[in-house]
Design a protein around this motif. Structure first.
Motif, short mmCIF file in Angstrom:
data_model
loop_
_atom_site.label_atom_id
_atom_site.label_comp_id
_atom_site.label_asym_id
_atom_site.label_seq_id
_atom_site.Cartn_x
_atom_site.Cartn_y
_atom_site.Cartn_z
N VAL A 77 78.93 109.43 13.35
CA VAL A 77 78.04 110.60 13.23
C VAL A 77 77.50 110.88 14.61
O VAL A 77 76.86 110.03 15.23
CB VAL A 77 76.88 110.32 12.26
CG1 VAL A 77 75.98 111.56 12.16
CG2 VAL A 77 77.40 109.93 10.89
N THR A 109 76.83 116.62 13.62
CA THR A 109 75.63 117.23 13.03
C THR A 109 75.03 118.18 14.07
O THR A 109 75.27 118.04 15.26
CB THR A 109 74.59 116.16 12.65
OG1 THR A 109 74.15 115.48 13.84
CG2 THR A 109 75.16 115.16 11.68
N ASP A 113 70.28 121.49 10.99
CA ASP A 113 71.13 121.42 9.83
C ASP A 113 70.35 120.77 8.68
O ASP A 113 69.90 119.63 8.80
CB ASP A 113 72.37 120.58 10.16
CG ASP A 113 73.33 120.45 8.98
OD1 ASP A 113 73.03 121.02 7.91
OD2 ASP A 113 74.37 119.79 9.15
N GLY A 116 71.89 117.44 7.69
CA GLY A 116 71.61 116.49 8.75
C GLY A 116 72.35 115.19 8.63
O GLY A 116 73.51 115.11 8.22
N ALA A 120 76.00 113.91 6.75
CA ALA A 120 77.11 113.37 7.54
C ALA A 120 77.53 112.00 7.04
O ALA A 120 78.72 111.70 6.89
CB ALA A 120 76.71 113.31 9.01
N GLU A 140 64.77 114.05 12.46
CA GLU A 140 64.97 115.26 11.67
C GLU A 140 63.65 115.74 11.08
O GLU A 140 62.75 114.95 10.80
CB GLU A 140 65.98 115.00 10.55
CG GLU A 140 67.36 114.62 11.10
CD GLU A 140 68.37 114.41 9.99
OE1 GLU A 140 67.96 114.28 8.82
OE2 GLU A 140 69.57 114.37 10.30
#
Length: 366
Positions: A77, A109, A113, A116, A120, A140
């Motif tokens: 990720v 990512t 998003d 997030g 992923a 996030e």
């Protein structure tokens, strides 16, 4: 040597039995060679590999995964960005994963998003990966504890880990605070009264680590902590910060959280008549390839991306293949300060009221 053909008359792909026949060994020996099992002589291994190359044989990964319960794939990720740090880490991970005989699955990512990190990771788990690498995570919006996805495979975090739980969580690539501290202490050792900081975006754990190192160095030396100037990792944000910092005559040293911002900062200082390093010293972070060739060449902290990828993936693969064994030990990355021409001692301070006196008319030259 001939192989069978399909219904349309095209040759069937070579099988392990074909390799065994050409190499003069059993099919079980072929399996042992491609599974890197012991008790196979170097000569037999050579014959099998040469036969496989001659036939164009490739292992049936699906069958192997079915037999072993593992797909021999690792998911990564990473942020969908071309920034030097995350891109360099991803390249290092890709090389190491390939060298270790695993396939790579990458999910990007983006900031903002809504799925997030959780989305992923969920996508990679759906693909049946044996382990997951989370590279340069960011905080996030709405983070309120653990990641909502249940992670049943080992996870390696490159950088500061976000709040989540998994069966095994490993970390590599920490110590950015120590590297930042070394950069700031270099400027303080040169005699600068304090050091200003051009920070990265606040949601990045990497920016938080470098900010922490800057603060720790100033506190350890009993120096004043100036207000933080925020950037977004880009040279343009460094240039904007430089125009602001150039207006303050008390600024004699700046630590930038990455080299791109440092380069933009130097451009703005120079345009404002503040010479680097005669008036203001600048230190960056990363040691991007161009850092040695800007004017002046940039003093910076070199990040060991390849070493971090190598050691981190070694620990992750060990956890995948030895789930009941203790984790391999970890070590702090080296602090590698590259001193170039963008730093020097601060200019001498002129005491108040002791400025340069104008020449007397009687002593002026015609």
């Amino acid at each position: 040597m001939t192989r069978g053909t399909g219904r349309d008359g095209t040759p069937l792909p070579p099988r392990s039995v074909d390799v065994a026949r050409l190499a003069g060994v059993s099919q079980k020996t072929v399996s042992r060679v491609f599974n890197d099992e012991p008790y196979v002589s170097a000569e037999v291994r050579r014959r099998v590999l040469e036969a496989a190359e001659q036939l164009g044989y490739r292992r049936n990964s699906a069958a192997r995964a079915l037999a072993s319960g593992r797909t021999r794939s690792i998911g990564v990720v990473t942020l969908g960005t071309a920034l030097y740090g995350p891109a360099s880490l991803l390249m290092g991970v890709e090389r190491v994963v390939r060298d270790m005989g695993y396939a790579l699955r990458v999910v990007n990512t983006m900031e903002g998003d809504p799925a997030g990190l959780a989305g992923a990771v969920d996508s990679l788990l759906d693909q049946g990966v044996d382990g997951i690498v989370i590279s340069e995570p960011i905080e996030e919006e709405g983070d309120e504890g653990d990641l909502s996805v249940r992670v049943s495979v080992p996870v390696l975090v490159l950088g500061a880990p976000p709040p989540f739980s998994a069966s095994t969580v490993l970390a590599a690539g920490g110590g950015a605070d120590l590297m930042a501290r070394a950069a700031v202490e270099h400027l303080l050792d040169l005699g600068h009264p304090t050091v200003h900081h051009l920070a990265g975006p606040g949601r990045w754990y990497a920016a938080k680590d470098r900010l922490q190192g800057w603060r720790a160095a100033l506190a350890a030396h009993g120096r004043a902590e100036p207000p933080v100037t925020a950037g977004d990792w880009s040279a343009a944000s460094g240039y904007a910060a430089g125009r602001e910092l150039a207006a303050d005559p008390e600024v004699t040293a700046v630590f930038a959280a990455n080299d791109d911002m440092a380069i933009g900062l130097i451009r703005a200082l120079t345009e404002a008549g503040r010479r680097v390093p005669q008036d203001v010293s600048v230190v960056g972070f990363d040691d991007i390839p161009v850092a040695a060739y800007v004017t002046p060449p940039l003093t910076t902290v070199r990040q060991p991306f390849d070493t971090v990828a190598q050691e981190g993936l070694k620990r992750l693969v060990h956890a995948i293949e030895n789930p009941r064994a203790e984790a391999l030990p970890t070590s702090d990355p080296p602090v590698d300060l590259i001193v170039r021409a963008s730093t020097q001692p601060p200019p001498p301070r002129t005491p108040p009221g002791r400025g340069r006196r104008p020449r007397s008319p009687l002593t002026q030259r015609p």
